[in-house]
Scaffold this motif. Structure first.
Motif, mmCIF file in Angstrom:
data_model
loop_
_atom_site.group_PDB
_atom_site.id
_atom_site.type_symbol
_atom_site.label_atom_id
_atom_site.label_comp_id
_atom_site.label_asym_id
_atom_site.label_seq_id
_atom_site.Cartn_x
_atom_site.Cartn_y
_atom_site.Cartn_z
ATOM 1 N N ARG A 53 0.917 -1.193 -0.021
ATOM 2 C CA ARG A 53 -0.111 -0.148 0.150
ATOM 3 C C ARG A 53 0.927 1.432 0.145
ATOM 4 O O ARG A 53 2.081 1.287 0.561
ATOM 5 C CB ARG A 53 -0.823 -0.107 1.331
ATOM 6 C CG ARG A 53 -2.151 1.182 1.246
ATOM 7 C CD ARG A 53 -3.059 0.815 2.460
ATOM 8 N NE ARG A 53 -4.033 1.864 2.386
ATOM 9 C CZ ARG A 53 -4.029 2.992 3.024
ATOM 10 N NH1 ARG A 53 -3.047 3.204 3.963
ATOM 11 N NH2 ARG A 53 -5.013 3.871 3.047
ATOM 12 N N LYS A 54 0.621 2.456 -0.645
ATOM 13 C CA LYS A 54 1.162 3.433 -1.001
ATOM 14 C C LYS A 54 2.529 3.440 -1.767
ATOM 15 O O LYS A 54 3.110 4.260 -1.699
ATOM 16 C CB LYS A 54 1.430 4.316 0.395
ATOM 17 C CG LYS A 54 0.304 4.277 1.326
ATOM 18 C CD LYS A 54 0.815 5.229 2.629
ATOM 19 C CE LYS A 54 -0.294 5.378 3.535
ATOM 20 N NZ LYS A 54 0.222 6.190 4.836
ATOM 21 N N THR A 55 2.569 2.558 -2.356
ATOM 22 C CA THR A 55 3.704 2.253 -3.260
ATOM 23 C C THR A 55 3.068 2.910 -4.539
ATOM 24 O O THR A 55 2.345 2.967 -5.025
ATOM 25 C CB THR A 55 3.828 0.652 -3.817
ATOM 26 O OG1 THR A 55 4.501 0.086 -2.768
ATOM 27 C CG2 THR A 55 4.735 0.555 -4.940
ATOM 28 N N GLY A 56 4.174 3.865 -5.107
ATOM 29 C CA GLY A 56 4.221 4.725 -6.318
ATOM 30 C C GLY A 56 4.667 3.993 -7.437
ATOM 31 O O GLY A 56 5.591 3.200 -7.601
ATOM 32 N N LYS A 89 -4.579 4.448 -7.538
ATOM 33 C CA LYS A 89 -5.314 5.745 -7.517
ATOM 34 C C LYS A 89 -4.458 6.697 -8.468
ATOM 35 O O LYS A 89 -3.379 6.710 -8.591
ATOM 36 C CB LYS A 89 -5.265 6.586 -6.096
ATOM 37 C CG LYS A 89 -5.807 7.908 -6.363
ATOM 38 C CD LYS A 89 -5.842 8.667 -4.883
ATOM 39 C CE LYS A 89 -6.377 10.212 -4.965
ATOM 40 N NZ LYS A 89 -6.421 10.764 -3.613
ATOM 41 N N SER A 248 10.663 4.774 1.200
ATOM 42 C CA SER A 248 9.837 5.779 2.095
ATOM 43 C C SER A 248 11.017 6.972 2.535
ATOM 44 O O SER A 248 10.606 7.808 2.898
ATOM 45 C CB SER A 248 8.891 5.557 2.967
ATOM 46 O OG SER A 248 9.275 4.439 3.925
ATOM 47 N N ASN A 317 8.056 0.354 4.696
ATOM 48 C CA ASN A 317 6.731 1.289 4.739
ATOM 49 C C ASN A 317 6.320 1.102 3.278
ATOM 50 O O ASN A 317 4.934 0.636 3.025
ATOM 51 C CB ASN A 317 7.271 2.898 5.080
ATOM 52 C CG ASN A 317 7.715 2.718 6.429
ATOM 53 O OD1 ASN A 317 7.210 2.028 7.272
ATOM 54 N ND2 ASN A 317 8.545 3.642 6.935
ATOM 55 N N TYR A 318 6.975 1.975 2.178
ATOM 56 C CA TYR A 318 6.183 1.735 0.728
ATOM 57 C C TYR A 318 7.496 2.012 -0.015
ATOM 58 O O TYR A 318 8.469 2.428 0.374
ATOM 59 C CB TYR A 318 5.227 2.703 0.617
ATOM 60 C CG TYR A 318 5.486 4.117 1.076
ATOM 61 C CD1 TYR A 318 6.010 5.062 -0.090
ATOM 62 C CD2 TYR A 318 5.417 4.816 2.038
ATOM 63 C CE1 TYR A 318 6.327 6.321 0.242
ATOM 64 C CE2 TYR A 318 5.740 6.169 2.476
ATOM 65 C CZ TYR A 318 6.041 6.882 1.437
ATOM 66 O OH TYR A 318 6.487 8.234 1.868
ATOM 67 N N TRP A 340 5.264 12.589 -7.140
ATOM 68 C CA TRP A 340 3.977 12.236 -6.091
ATOM 69 C C TRP A 340 3.874 13.432 -5.248
ATOM 70 O O TRP A 340 2.918 13.408 -4.263
ATOM 71 C CB TRP A 340 4.489 11.191 -5.194
ATOM 72 C CG TRP A 340 6.027 11.507 -4.559
ATOM 73 C CD1 TRP A 340 6.138 12.101 -3.320
ATOM 74 C CD2 TRP A 340 7.174 11.121 -5.093
ATOM 75 N NE1 TRP A 340 7.785 12.149 -3.090
ATOM 76 C CE2 TRP A 340 8.214 11.608 -4.087
ATOM 77 C CE3 TRP A 340 7.619 10.352 -6.108
ATOM 78 C CZ2 TRP A 340 9.690 11.371 -4.594
ATOM 79 C CZ3 TRP A 340 8.925 10.150 -6.446
ATOM 80 C CH2 TRP A 340 10.172 10.738 -5.616
#
Length: 394
Positions: A53-56, A89, A248, A317-318, A340
């Motif tokens: 989650r939150k990976t770009g 997203k 991150s 984290n990501y 981002w």
């Protein structure tokens, strides 16, 4: 006769609901019910990897797969993997970029870095400043050499209208450095970064040719050893990479060195036993199940997220994949593009110098050593020559 055939049901009814039924009460405000099962990969599918989650991610294509009435959109990543579009997203990077400098635009000038900025009129013989007109975010405003203090605030006079002033807190001011570095004296290319003003200027000798906004470490003038700050001093570009993944904490998959104070995560006995078992199985040719195959692949990449094993500080984290136009100037610190966020002119990073993607490409192509056509990166060596100087100052 008169009965509704199953083929005439809409998708909501097929799933047991009513036509145009609202979102269930127990989903109002977010899901509160756990998944009923794990994810088992069907035999016909190829499961490449999980994305935290939150990976770009960066995408190069998208398409809709259909099976009867069912449709699902997939996005195609840079390395040609598929990701369901419902799991990400979409966003686009900032279109901001800096400006060339010439006889028509000379220092000092400023970028407006706040959305609610205004011009001001300073009342003579009174400690009063009155707002006049709104001024757009990132407007470029030539300044005179005059500054005033009014009502506890610092103001700079605009060059075009001497009756108009701008509040210092609303600006990132571009000025020459207080002293010229060796690279300037020798007529070389060099980069000037101001942490206080959040600006970056490209110089050829003592001639400025391009200026823009950056986002440096969140703690601005803090200690990089203990805070999220960018180190100050004189550096040289060490290596350049067209793109790479960063975690991150802005540690990268490419050569850049570990930051001072960064450390590897210590492995527990169970973690180490897992690694030993899988590596031994590979050596002996033992057949592994799908989960162990993924674990072994992650170990080879230097990470095993489900056990917290990582070789890069913060990578639990990501990740931000395909970070563009990376240029390392110190161990663990780089000038690079950031897709981002769009708050250039405000400190934001964990210590790296963030540029908009447009600016990052421009700077990447301008600095030395150049990356040969068809190459993905280059390190500074005796063969490639010395990297462009980078001066990071207050």
């Amino acid at each position: 006769p008169g009965q509704l055939l199953s083929s005439e049901l809409d998708m909501d009814e097929i799933f047991g609901g009513s036509r145009d039924e609202p979102v269930p009460w127990w989903l109002d405000g977010g899901r509160k019910v756990r998944n009923v099962s794990g994810y088992d990969v069907p035999e016909y599918a190829v499961f490449a990897d999980r994305v935290r989650r939150k990976t770009g991610l960066s995408f190069v294509d998208a398409f809709v797969a259909k099976d009867g009435e069912f449709e699902r959109r997939f996005a195609v990543t840079v390395d040609l993997r598929l990701v369901p579009a419902t799991k990400v997203k979409p966003d686009t990077a900032s279109m901001f970029h800096g400006t060339e400098l010439s006889d028509r635009l000379t220092m000092p000038f400023a970028f407006v870095n706040r959305r609610d900025a205004t011009t001001w009129k300073l009342i003579k013989n009174q400690d009063v400043a009155k707002p006049v007109d709104a001024i757009p975010l990132r407007a470029i405003v030539p300044l005179s050499d005059k500054a005033r203090l009014k009502a506890g605030k610092r103001f700079y006079q605009t060059r075009a209208d001497r009756a108009r002033w701008l509040q210092a807190d609303d600006l990132s001011v571009v000025t020459p450095p207080p002293t010229w570095p060796e690279a300037a004296e020798k007529g070389q290319k060099w980069i000037d970064v101001s942490l206080v003003q959040q600006t970056l200027v490209l110089y050829e000798g003592k001639k400025p040719i391009y200026a823009t906004l950056v986002s440096t470490g969140q703690d601005r003038l803090g200690d990089p050893k203990t805070q999220k700050a960018t180190p100050r001093g004189e550096f040289r570009i060490r290596s350049k990479h067209v793109a790479a993944a960063m975690d991150s904490e802005e540690n990268s998959t490419v050569l850049g060195g570990m930051r001072e104070g960064a450390s590897m995560h210590k492995l527990s006995q169970n973690d180490q036993a897992t690694i030993d078992r899988l590596e031994k199985a590979e050596q002996t040719g033992e057949k592994l199940d799908e989960m162990d195959q993924r674990r072994l692949a992650n170990i080879k990449k230097g990470r095993l997220p489900e056990y917290g094993i990582t070789q890069r500080r913060g990578s639990q984290n990501y990740e931000l994949r395909d970070v563009p136009w990376i240029q390392y100037f110190a161990s663990g610190y780089a000038i690079h593009g950031a897709y981002w966020h769009d708050v250039f002119g405000i400190p934001r990073s964990h210590g790296c110098i963030n540029l908009s993607p447009i600016d990052a490409r421009l700077v990447f192509l301008w600095t030395d050593p150049p990356v040969p056509d068809g190459w993905h990166g280059v390190n500074t060596t005796e063969e490639t020559g010395e990297g462009t100087a980078v001066i990071v100052r207050e």
